[in-house]
Design an enzyme around this catalytic site. Structure first.
Site, short mmCIF file in Angstrom:
data_model
loop_
_atom_site.label_atom_id
_atom_site.label_comp_id
_atom_site.label_asym_id
_atom_site.label_seq_id
_atom_site.Cartn_x
_atom_site.Cartn_y
_atom_site.Cartn_z
N GLY A 45 68.16 29.81 29.04
CA GLY A 45 68.68 30.86 29.91
C GLY A 45 68.94 30.29 31.29
N GLN A 50 70.47 30.39 40.33
CA GLN A 50 69.94 29.04 40.09
C GLN A 50 70.99 27.96 40.37
OE1 GLN A 50 68.14 30.22 36.07
NE2 GLN A 50 66.75 28.63 36.80
N CYS A 95 61.04 27.13 33.53
CA CYS A 95 62.23 27.52 34.27
C CYS A 95 62.97 26.26 34.70
CB CYS A 95 61.82 28.34 35.50
SG CYS A 95 63.21 28.90 36.49
N LEU A 96 64.28 26.26 34.55
CA LEU A 96 65.06 25.07 34.92
C LEU A 96 64.97 24.79 36.42
CD1 LEU A 96 68.24 25.51 32.68
CD2 LEU A 96 66.29 23.97 32.32
N HIS A 137 63.09 37.34 32.06
CA HIS A 137 62.92 36.23 33.01
C HIS A 137 64.22 36.03 33.80
CE1 HIS A 137 61.65 31.82 33.78
NE2 HIS A 137 62.89 31.87 34.20
N GLU A 138 65.36 36.05 33.11
CA GLU A 138 66.65 35.81 33.79
C GLU A 138 67.02 36.97 34.71
OE1 GLU A 138 67.60 32.90 33.73
OE2 GLU A 138 66.44 32.27 31.99
N HIS A 141 65.38 36.75 38.00
CA HIS A 141 66.03 35.84 38.95
C HIS A 141 67.02 36.59 39.85
CE1 HIS A 141 64.81 31.72 38.13
NE2 HIS A 141 64.96 31.87 36.83
ZN LIG Z 1 64.12 30.64 35.37
#
Ligand SMILES: [Zn+2]
Length: 173
Positions: A45, A50, A95-96, A137-138, A141
């Site tokens: 995701g 991000q 998380c990226l 989660h996304e 963000h």
């Molecule tokens: Zn994340």
């Protein structure tokens, strides 16, 4: 085109994003770039902030290639959780924007989500398990919330310090 992923801490990861008023080709290109960036990472995701874009846009694909599942790239503009189960689920999240750090987070197990797809059509779907965790989660963000915000302060600070060091090391490299 692949885009660089912001690493926590970054003020752009703490901002609430604005709803997308009208879908445009520019936004569809952005969504394609996000999918390419996510698959390349690799991740399941990615949210627009991000990559430094403060629009309400996320992409995800939780299909398990190891289990022979076909890819299922989802592009969601203005996604919203419209219902969530009382039953909760714990997943070890990553998380990226917070590389190599993982922690257990508890969230509703099942959620109904509404969003606009890349054609601007309103979609609604029920997500369960990993898909439900990922989509929540996304969407977090888009409200400037990270999974580490669910952790105890000490653990959160420890991870943040590691990320500060990681960014410093990368800047020097
Ligand atoms: Zn994340």
């Amino acid at each position: 085109m692949k885009r660089p992923i912001l690493i926590h801490p970054d003020p752009r990861l703490k901002k609430a994003c604005a709803p997308v008023p009208d879908l445009s080709d520019k936004l569809r290109v952005l969504a394609d770039d996000m999918l390419e960036t996510m698959y390349d990472a690799p991740g399941i995701g990615l949210a627009a902030p991000q990559i430094g874009v403060l629009d309400r846009l996320i992409v995800l694909d939780c299909a398990k290639a190891d289990d022979g599942e076909a890819p299922r790239p989802l592009v969601m503009f203005n996604p919203q959780v419209v219902a969530s189960s009382d039953e909760r689920n714990v997943y070890e999240e990553g998380c990226l924007s917070i590389p190599d750090q993982y922690a257990e987070v508890e969230r509703p197990k099942v959620v109904d989500v509404e969003w606009l797809d890349r054609d601007g059509t309103l979609q609604r779907e029920t997500f369960d398990g990993l898909w439900a965790t990922c989509v929540q989660h996304e969407i977090d963000h888009l409200d400037g919330k990270l999974f580490i915000d669910y952790l105890k302060p000490l653990k959160r600070q420890m991870i943040t310090r590691k990320m500060v060091k990681l960014k410093r090391d990368r800047a020097r490299a």
